[in-house]
Design a protein around this motif. Structure first.
Motif, short mmCIF file in Angstrom:
data_model
loop_
_atom_site.label_atom_id
_atom_site.label_comp_id
_atom_site.label_asym_id
_atom_site.label_seq_id
_atom_site.Cartn_x
_atom_site.Cartn_y
_atom_site.Cartn_z
N MET A 249 -2.14 -64.45 -49.62
CA MET A 249 -1.46 -64.48 -48.33
C MET A 249 -1.59 -65.86 -47.70
N SER A 250 -0.48 -66.37 -47.19
CA SER A 250 -0.50 -67.66 -46.51
C SER A 250 -0.32 -67.52 -45.00
N CYS A 251 0.36 -66.45 -44.56
CA CYS A 251 0.57 -66.24 -43.13
C CYS A 251 0.99 -64.79 -42.91
N ILE A 252 0.75 -64.28 -41.72
CA ILE A 252 1.17 -62.93 -41.35
C ILE A 252 1.74 -62.98 -39.95
N GLY A 263 3.69 -63.63 -45.55
CA GLY A 263 4.07 -64.73 -46.42
C GLY A 263 2.97 -64.99 -47.43
N THR A 264 3.36 -65.26 -48.67
CA THR A 264 2.39 -65.47 -49.74
C THR A 264 2.63 -66.82 -50.41
N SER A 265 1.63 -67.25 -51.16
CA SER A 265 1.71 -68.55 -51.83
C SER A 265 2.52 -68.48 -53.11
N TYR A 266 2.58 -67.29 -53.73
CA TYR A 266 3.24 -67.21 -55.04
C TYR A 266 4.24 -66.07 -55.15
N GLY A 267 4.33 -65.20 -54.16
CA GLY A 267 5.18 -64.02 -54.31
C GLY A 267 6.26 -63.86 -53.29
N GLY A 268 6.52 -64.86 -52.45
CA GLY A 268 7.55 -64.74 -51.45
C GLY A 268 7.07 -64.06 -50.18
N CYS A 269 7.98 -63.33 -49.54
CA CYS A 269 7.69 -62.67 -48.25
C CYS A 269 7.82 -61.16 -48.41
N ARG A 282 10.79 -56.77 -50.08
CA ARG A 282 10.28 -58.03 -50.58
C ARG A 282 11.42 -59.04 -50.65
N PHE A 283 11.10 -60.29 -50.32
CA PHE A 283 12.05 -61.38 -50.47
C PHE A 283 11.38 -62.46 -51.33
N SER A 284 11.98 -62.72 -52.48
CA SER A 284 11.41 -63.70 -53.40
C SER A 284 12.56 -64.45 -54.05
N VAL A 285 12.23 -65.25 -55.04
CA VAL A 285 13.27 -65.99 -55.77
C VAL A 285 14.27 -65.03 -56.40
N GLU A 286 13.80 -63.87 -56.86
CA GLU A 286 14.70 -62.89 -57.46
C GLU A 286 15.71 -62.37 -56.45
N GLU A 287 15.33 -62.28 -55.19
CA GLU A 287 16.25 -61.81 -54.16
C GLU A 287 17.06 -62.94 -53.54
N GLY A 288 16.77 -64.20 -53.88
CA GLY A 288 17.59 -65.29 -53.38
C GLY A 288 16.85 -66.40 -52.68
N ASN A 292 8.97 -69.31 -53.98
CA ASN A 292 8.10 -68.18 -53.63
C ASN A 292 6.92 -68.58 -52.75
N GLY A 293 6.73 -69.88 -52.53
CA GLY A 293 5.62 -70.33 -51.68
C GLY A 293 6.06 -70.38 -50.22
N VAL A 294 5.61 -69.39 -49.43
CA VAL A 294 5.97 -69.30 -48.01
C VAL A 294 4.85 -69.93 -47.19
N LEU A 295 5.18 -70.95 -46.40
CA LEU A 295 4.18 -71.64 -45.58
C LEU A 295 4.09 -71.07 -44.16
N ARG A 296 5.21 -70.63 -43.61
CA ARG A 296 5.20 -70.07 -42.25
C ARG A 296 6.36 -69.10 -42.10
N ILE A 297 6.16 -68.07 -41.28
CA ILE A 297 7.20 -67.08 -40.96
C ILE A 297 7.50 -67.16 -39.48
N PHE A 298 8.80 -67.13 -39.14
CA PHE A 298 9.21 -67.19 -37.74
C PHE A 298 10.39 -66.25 -37.55
N THR A 299 10.42 -65.54 -36.45
CA THR A 299 11.54 -64.67 -36.12
C THR A 299 12.19 -65.17 -34.84
#
Length: 948
Positions: A249-252, A263-269, A282-288, A292-299
């Motif tokens: 996990m990189s951020c929540i 957000g994760t370092s290797y698996g997307g969001c 799940r949102f990752s490279v497979e979903e577009g 897959n390295g998520v540094l920050r999440i913002f809404t």
């Protein structure tokens, strides 16, 4: 081993997502480095009250107004690590070895102010500022060794007990992790430990959130989730715990009422249901995603999810009524058909048929024996039929049962006793007069590929061919047909790209020039009397109707609906270019389930929510540039254009460039703009998707540029305006017109005044010559006076130098005399010592005379008198200013003033060289001379002060 681990993680994801209720994948918008021109890594993101987004990027501050990206490097050209925007629009940023804020000036241009100078000395050395947090009226910046608190133009520094590793806030307080003290909370201006167990277990905190019953939920990098209650750390065991431990996990972030964004370092969001711990999406490279390295999440306020990545920036349009359905989680499968049957959604793709419960449309499973191209799905008489590249099939118990083989089947149309099938090489009839469908029969007479069919009755069928025209087919004895081909000669706008559909119980032909109907009286096609006023002559490729009579269609690769309840057309520009061109498919099951086939998966539209979800757009003027030989930026767009400083531009700026945007991220292609320039063109322009406007050769005057935005549902924004002025040229001013009148009057009097003017001119010329002569005389006089003063100064300087030489000579004479007397005295003393018995008492008077000669004060009085004459009473002034100076001190000052060497001064004073140095040191103390000022310079300064 790695394969087993990967399999286990995928299985875990499948297990934990069983309970989810989210259907479909929201659109993911990728913003690449080529678009925003920043660096690959983006570390943080925030927005202001107008919707402009600010990103902390490796190259500086990135801004995005919904249409245009702008890069603003920090002055020290380092990486930005964090950004936060306060309620007043001030943008606080944390960089490497710096932190500060951007703020818009009167022209709407962002200017940077560093807060580093406010730090007290000794704490100005730090590295990256990883977190910026607004809390309780203060701004906190976290580096590894310090947390800086900025409030009321002051910066308070909180040194790390070990190393600051995290900083975040909740409504319950401000929290930070230290490498030694664990999790700490700011209380009464100091950091207090609340959980040292985090340090003992070597955890790295990546987020602190509120939880139920005064409990904090803590996310960690490699140790999963924990609950903190009463100082106790309790593991939060969920099914996906091992998953998050492996992908880090990189951020929540809290999301919705009962969800978490992770957000994760290797698996997307991931979207996690907080109450159950189940993964919802799940949102990752497979979903577009781009990475897959998520540094920050913002809404953002529109409920879009922004992900700053190791490489790129992505936006998940979560709050959208349009979502993507992926069969078998493969976004490369093209989808051609959809049908709801027995509360199951079936979608036909380029790789077979897939099914999923209507309430959980993310869990698709393949239908057996359907591999290959699926063209069509139809429900008829309790049967689900599939048109396939290999034939016609009925779907029973998740298996395809063949009804026709050896030829592909395009579609099905039910009749009273048969089901009509359009195939690659003509028509087929499938008997449907029993509970069990039987094999299809051939219909002789036409062997064209018939992909579009619509029955008029059991014996008359309309069909179309994309390159032939429109067929009217009459069936005889269910096995033979006769047909008539209608082309451009029969009223159709063209013989190509015509498609027949059944709309409101009428046969409608969709053409490249609108909707056409058949006129049986004249045996030709005419524009549809009731659809042409609505569609006019727009190109139509596909048409169908829903249960409420609304007409769904595709025009120029963009789906839309003629909504009779709104009495208007609603387009879906979000899907333009994404549907399958030439094989369009729209299946309107109900208002909440509209399915549209696409090149990548299938799109699902909740039409009811789509009509309700869009608020009135807001339009911003983002840039105003005045154009001339050198362009000038009048307005930068980072404040309200109505509050911008009023500009009056010189007449040379006759061209103006305006840029505008609507900060509704991800909906750019649903918006159109209309503008006007009051003072030039007072009428609003036609709606256009352009986001800029240029005006050239504007005359002088006052202008107000206004722009408004409209979305595809017809919602229109309030206009944004910018007012400016173009000044008249000098020859267009009132003053210039007055001058023109005076010139005309002057011309009338010109003949009369010519001679007089000539005389006046000659007189003025003579006067100027005289003035020049007088001026030249004065200059010569001043030059002579300067030369005289210079000579006098040179003379005085020479005299001073001469007298200094005399003083030096006199001083040297006295030195030599003193030395000679001292030598004679020493020789006499040595001679006396050699005589036995010693006659020293007989020479006492002589020795006393030598001592008096050495200490002759008359020599010093004479020297000091001459010295003051030469140097403007230097010694008297010195004695007056410093009455504590002794005679020896005054002698030392005088010898220094005439620049004697240390050795010469020692001889004159009768002391050693070291004694001279000691005397100089004592003299400096008596004169209170600072260490950085030389003794000689100080004495010269005293002399200069006395002169003045």
């Amino acid at each position: 081993m790695k394969r087993l681990l990967l399999f286990g993680l995928l299985w875990l994801i499948a297990v934990t997502t069983r309970g989810r209720q989210i259907s479909g994948l929201p659109p993911i918008v990728n913003h690449t480095k080529l678009q925003h021109t920043g660096g690959g890594q983006t570390w943080d993101v925030d927005t202001d009250h107008r919707g402009i987004l600010y990103f902390a990027n490796n190259e500086g501050l990135l801004t995005f107004n919904g249409n245009t990206w702008t890069l603003l490097p920090v002055p020290n050209h380092t990486r930005l690590r964090s950004v936060r925007v306060d309620k007043n629009g001030r943008i606080y940023v944390g960089a490497q070895d710096d932190f500060g804020y951007y703020q818009a000036d009167a022209d709407g241009v962002l200017r940077y102010t560093s807060l580093k100078p406010l730090i007290r000395s000794g704490r100005k050395e730090f590295a990256d500022v990883w977190n910026t947090v607004l809390y309780n009226g203060s701004v906190y910046f976290r580096s590894s060794n310090n947390i800086f608190c900025y409030r009321d133009t002051m910066v308070t520094v909180y040194p790390a007990p070990g190393e600051w590793r995290h900083l975040s806030k909740t409504s319950r307080g401000l929290f930070a992790q230290d490498a030694r003290q664990g999790l700490m909370q700011l209380k009464n201006g100091s950091w207090q430990p609340i959980c040292k167990e985090i340090t003992a277990q070597h955890m790295q905190v990546c987020g602190v959130l509120e939880h139920e019953n005064d409990t904090l939920l803590i996310g960690t990098l490699k140790h999963g989730f924990y609950k903190l209650y009463g100082g106790r750390l309790i593991p939060w065991k969920i099914a996906a715990d091992s998953l998050f431990r492996n992908i880090q996990m990189s951020c929540i972030k809290a999301w919705e009422d009962d969800q978490l964004l992770i957000g994760t370092s290797y698996g997307g969001c991931y979207i996690l249901q907080r109450s159950t711990g189940h993964i919802l999406q799940r949102f990752s490279v497979e979903e577009g995603l781009q990475h897959n390295g998520v540094l920050r999440i913002f809404t953002d306020p529109a409920r879009n999810i922004w992900l700053t990545l190791d490489n790129g920036i992505d936006m998940v349009r979560y709050n959208t009524a349009i979502k993507q359905l992926l069969a078998n989680n493969k976004n490369y499968l093209t989808t051609y058909a959809a049908r709801v049957f027995n509360n199951q959604l079936f979608i036909g793709t380029s790789d077979g048929l897939f099914a999923a419960p209507l309430g959980a449309m993310n869990n698709f499973r393949p239908v057996n024996q359907t591999k290959g191209q699926v063209w069509h799905l139809s429900a008829a008489g309790g049967h689900l039929l599939m048109g396939h590249h290999e034939g016609a099939f009925e779907i029973k118990d998740n298996t395809a049962v063949p009804l026709l083989r050896n030829t592909g089947c395009w579609l099905f149309r039910p009749l009273s006793r048969f089901i009509l099938a359009g195939c690659y090489n003509g028509l087929r009839l499938i008997p449907s007069d029993s509970a069990v469908l039987r094999s299809a029969r051939n219909v002789r007479g036409l062997f064209e590929s018939l992909r579009f069919l619509t029955p008029e009755n059991d014996s008359v069928i309309w069909a179309s061919h994309p390159y032939r025209g429109v067929y009217r087919i009459r069936l005889e004895r269910d096995t033979i047909l006769h047909y008539t081909l209608f082309t451009q000669q029969h009223g159709l706008p063209s013989g190509y790209n015509n498609s027949v559909f059944r709309i409101h119980d009428k046969m409608i032909v969709a053409t490249q020039a609108g909707a056409y109907e058949f006129d049986p009286l004249h045996e030709r096609f005419i524009p549809s009397p009731w659809l042409t006023p609505v569609f006019r002559n727009i190109p139509l490729q596909y048409m169908t109707e829903d249960s409420k009579g609304n007409i769904w269609f595709v025009s120029d690769k963009m789906p839309g609906v003629l909504d009779f309840r709104k009495n208007s057309i609603v387009f879906f520009p979000e899907l333009k270019g994404k549907i399958v061109n030439g094989f369009e498919c729209i299946y309107p099951y109900n208002d909440e389930h509209i399915f549209i086939g696409a090149e990548k998966g299938m799109y699902h539209i909740n039409y009811r929510n789509y009509l309700q979800s869009k608020e009135k757009p807001v339009v911003l003027i983002s840039r105003v540039i005045a154009q001339a030989d050198t362009d000038s930026l009048l307005f930068g767009g980072y404040r309200a254009s109505s509050e911008a400083a009023f500009k009056a531009m010189p007449n040379a700026y006759a061209g103006f460039h305006f840029e505008y945007a609507t900060p509704i991220a991800g909906q750019e292609n649903t918006l159109e703009y209309s503008f006007r320039l009051m003072g030039f063109d007072n009428t609003w322009s036609d709606w256009s998707s352009r986001t800029e406007k240029d005006y050239t050769n504007l005359p002088y005057g006052d202008y107000t540029f206004s722009v408004k935005a409209k979305d595809n549902l017809g919602n229109i924004s309030f206009p944004a305006s910018y007012t400016f002025r173009i000044l008249p040229a000098w020859y267009q001013t009132i003053f210039a017109r007055i001058v023109y009148g005076l010139i005309l009057l002057g011309l009338a009097w010109y003949a009369y005044l010519f001679q007089r003017k000539k005389f006046t001119t000659q007189q003025r010329k003579y006067q100027q010559q005289q003035e020049q002569l007088i001026l030249q005389h004065q200059l010569e006089k001043e030059q002579r006076e300067k030369q005289l003063i210079s000579l006098q100064n040179e003379k005085l300087t020479s005299e001073v130098q001469f007298k200094n030489k005399e003083l030096a000579t006199s001083t040297m004479y006295l030195l030599q005399r003193s030395k000679l007397l001292f030598t004679i005295k020493e020789e006499i003393l040595m001679a006396i010592k050699k005589i036995e018995p010693s006659p020293l008492h007989a020479f006492k008077k002589v020795l006393r005379m030598f001592e008096e000669a050495e200490n002759n004060e008359e020599d010093w009085e004479q020297f000091s008198r001459h010295f003051d004459e030469v140097h403007n009473n230097f010694l008297s002034s010195l004695k007056k200013q410093y009455p504590d100076l002794s005679t020896t001190d005054l002698k030392l000052c005088a010898y220094l003033r005439i620049n004697l060497t240390t050795k010469e001064i020692a001889q004159s004073l009768g002391i050693s060289v070291r004694g001279v140095e000691t005397s100089r040191y004592r003299l400096r103390k008596k004169l209170s001379i600072p260490g950085e000022i030389g003794l000689y310079d100080f004495l010269i300064g005293i002399a200069d002060v006395e002169k003045n």
